[in-house]
Design a protein around this motif. Structure first.
Motif, mmCIF file in Angstrom:
data_model
loop_
_atom_site.group_PDB
_atom_site.id
_atom_site.type_symbol
_atom_site.label_atom_id
_atom_site.label_comp_id
_atom_site.label_asym_id
_atom_site.label_seq_id
_atom_site.Cartn_x
_atom_site.Cartn_y
_atom_site.Cartn_z
ATOM 1 N N ARG A 409 43.067 35.760 49.301
ATOM 2 C CA ARG A 409 42.910 34.573 48.452
ATOM 3 C C ARG A 409 41.599 34.675 47.685
ATOM 4 O O ARG A 409 40.585 35.103 48.246
ATOM 5 N N TYR A 410 41.618 34.260 46.431
ATOM 6 C CA TYR A 410 40.418 34.332 45.609
ATOM 7 C C TYR A 410 40.636 33.488 44.351
ATOM 8 O O TYR A 410 41.770 33.143 43.998
ATOM 9 N N ARG A 411 39.539 33.171 43.701
ATOM 10 C CA ARG A 411 39.594 32.493 42.412
ATOM 11 C C ARG A 411 39.738 33.534 41.305
ATOM 12 O O ARG A 411 39.003 34.508 41.261
ATOM 13 N N ALA A 412 40.711 33.328 40.430
ATOM 14 C CA ALA A 412 40.913 34.267 39.328
ATOM 15 C C ALA A 412 39.691 34.270 38.420
ATOM 16 O O ALA A 412 39.146 33.210 38.098
ATOM 17 N N ALA A 413 39.272 35.448 38.020
ATOM 18 C CA ALA A 413 38.126 35.586 37.119
ATOM 19 C C ALA A 413 38.521 36.217 35.793
ATOM 20 O O ALA A 413 37.673 36.422 34.926
ATOM 21 N N HIS A 414 39.825 36.540 35.656
ATOM 22 C CA HIS A 414 40.311 37.167 34.435
ATOM 23 C C HIS A 414 41.565 36.442 33.970
ATOM 24 O O HIS A 414 42.151 35.646 34.714
ATOM 25 N N ASN A 415 41.994 36.730 32.762
ATOM 26 C CA ASN A 415 43.221 36.128 32.255
ATOM 27 C C ASN A 415 44.469 36.779 32.852
ATOM 28 O O ASN A 415 45.528 36.163 32.949
ATOM 29 N N LEU A 416 44.315 38.040 33.271
ATOM 30 C CA LEU A 416 45.429 38.785 33.856
ATOM 31 C C LEU A 416 44.985 39.482 35.131
ATOM 32 O O LEU A 416 43.830 39.907 35.250
#
Length: 503
Positions: A409-416
């Protein structure tokens, strides 16, 4: 009826449970002769696929035939969309496997030594095998083909693990408290596998496995065929595909008839009869045997230094049809001494072990290990760098009948998210090394706007966006060694599920 089915590179062997015994099934060919196998041959006759004995007859009539279809499964790029070529036909590999196994089921029910028994005691469970080094796609395609052919598959074992059951069943008193480990050396028609197994009564625990996807009897056949060509002063290209194919079949038959006292091999090449000295043949094959011994290095302490430590090992157990070549046990005894044993049923050992595993009353248990790791390359630093994350370690213990799940689990840091999944033989400095099997890239849109446009084109640029939605990756390794992944945007509930090996 409970069956163990060993789908082999050149032959498929079936064993069944019979009140604590595990006989091998014999099949009757069109001439009324019995064989303890069904040829793993695929042929074409009248533009239709034919299998087994029918394919052998098609070959005799001059029609195109594919030998060693199982080797097609070992390709790193194999998937459900893989096609193969047989004559003028280009069928899906999965359809070919399903057709062959459907024929196997038909032969079991109509022209085998258990055909009459099956009328009152139908097949209720089947245990099948794959090479220990098989990748996820190979495992899936094998399992799916058996299921489509109507077999109720209850378990899938690694081939050397199954052979370990046959050893213990036949030599129950061989392992001792001091020497409780067995090295299973499995040299089949197309693959080589070896496993280190700890044995306590009927409980088996695989401590490690190694393998080579393209090393087996086919390679020994090719060596002999090429030596015969040299003696006849022709090249394999001069013979042409069809004539060389026939020569390979003759070489296989001659190889299987070799005895320790044999001194020469007679083969026909075109219109010439040639004699290949056995000593020359063994010298040419020595590198193949040495390749298998070298591969076992991680399983036997001191083997790399030329002084194997066998203090805890009850024996080295040779199985697989190609291990019948006299050169193989001779070479291994030179390295390991007297503690080398060859199964009296080298071609049937795995099938017998699978039948034991299928028997609910046998009392045998197995905990196996992965022979391949699995992980993913991820985008980092705004797509400027890739970092590798190992998901399942190659030494992960697997308990029969249970799955493994790993989550990230993680917070997205990119658009893709651009995921490049691979299976690998080992790690070096945290990176996949050795035999690496890549799978098709998975592109997951983290940007909610892109989720509405899914699937996303590979031409969309990866860019850093700052902290985004909460993403969960859930990886499932099932009891057969097949990996699937579900990626979910927990904030938007958008998700994708992918099973490796599906094209």
């Amino acid at each position: 009826m409970h069956l163990g089915i060993d789908f082999g590179t050149t032959r498929t062997v079936v064993a069944y449970t019979d009140r604590g015994n595990y006989p091998v099934v014999a099949f009757t060919d069109d001439d009324g002769d019995a064989h303890e196998y069904l040829p793993s041959l695929i042929g074409v006759a009248d533009q239709d696929l034919v299998f087994g004995f029918e394919a052998a007859r098609a070959q005799a009539d001059g029609h195109p035939v594919l030998r060693s279809v199982k080797r097609e499964l070992a390709s790193a790029a194999v998937s459900t969309s893989t096609r193969i070529t047989i004559g003028d036909l280009h069928p899906l590999l999965l359809d070919v496997l399903t057709g062959y196994l459907t024929q196997l089921r038909s032969k079991l029910e109509t022209s085998s030594t258990i055909a009459q028994i099956l009328k009152s005691d139908p097949i209720t469970s089947v245990v099948v095998a794959v090479p220990a080094h098989a990748n996820s796609a190979q495992r899936f395609l094998t399992l799916e083909a058996f299921r489509r052919a109507g077999f109720a598959v209850t378990a899938m074992l690694n081939e050397p693990s199954a052979a370990g059951f046959e050893y213990t069943h036949r030599l129950a008193n061989s392992p001792s408290a001091r020497r409780s480990r067995l090295v299973v050396y499995d040299l089949g028609g197309g693959t080589f596998d070896a496993s280190l197994v700890a044995i306590h009564d009927r409980s088996h625990a695989v401590l490690g496995s190694v393998g080579i996807n393209r090393l087996g009897g086919d390679d020994f056949d090719a060596v002999l065929a090429d030596l015969a060509c040299q003696q006849a002063a022709v090249s394999p290209d001069d013979l042409g595909v069809e004539a060389y194919f026939w020569l390979l079949g003759d070489a296989q038959a001659a190889k299987e008839q070799l005895a320790p006292q044999t001194r020469r091999i007679v083969l026909d090449v075109q219109d010439k009869t040639v004699i290949v000295p056995v000593a020359d043949y063994y010298q040419a094959c020595a590198a193949l045997v040495e390749q298998s011994i070298t591969a076992m290095g991680p399983l036997v302490d001191g083997l790399d230094a030329g002084e194997p430590d066998l203090s805890t090992i009850a024996g080295l157990y040779l199985v697989g049809g190609a291990s019948s070549l006299p050169l193989v046990p001779r070479s291994l005894r030179e390295r390991f001494g007297r503690r080398v044993y060859r199964s009296p049923y080298p071609a049937a050992s795995t099938a017998i072990g699978l039948a034991i595993a299928s028997d609910p009353d046998s009392g045998y248990t197995l905990s196996d290990r992965l022979s391949r790791g699995f992980g993913v390359f991820r985008e980092a630093d705004g797509g400027q760098r890739l970092q590798f994350d190992s998901i399942f370690d190659r030494n992960q213990t697997m308990v029969a009948g249970s799955d493994l799940t790993v989550q990230r689990r993680y917070r997205a840091a990119h658009n893709l998210g651009w995921y490049r999944f691979v299976e690998y033989a080992g790690l070096a400095d945290g990176q996949p090394a050795g035999d690496i099997v890549p799978y098709p890239d998975v592109i997951f849109p983290f940007d909610p706007a892109l989720q509405n446009e899914a699937p996303v084109s590979s031409e969309v640029e990866v860019r850093r966006t700052g902290e985004g939605h909460l993403i969960e990756e859930s990886y499932r390794l099932d009891q057969h060694g097949i990996v699937s992944v579900t990626i979910t945007d927990l904030d938007s509930d958008y998700r994708q599920t992918h099973q490796l090996g599906l094209g």
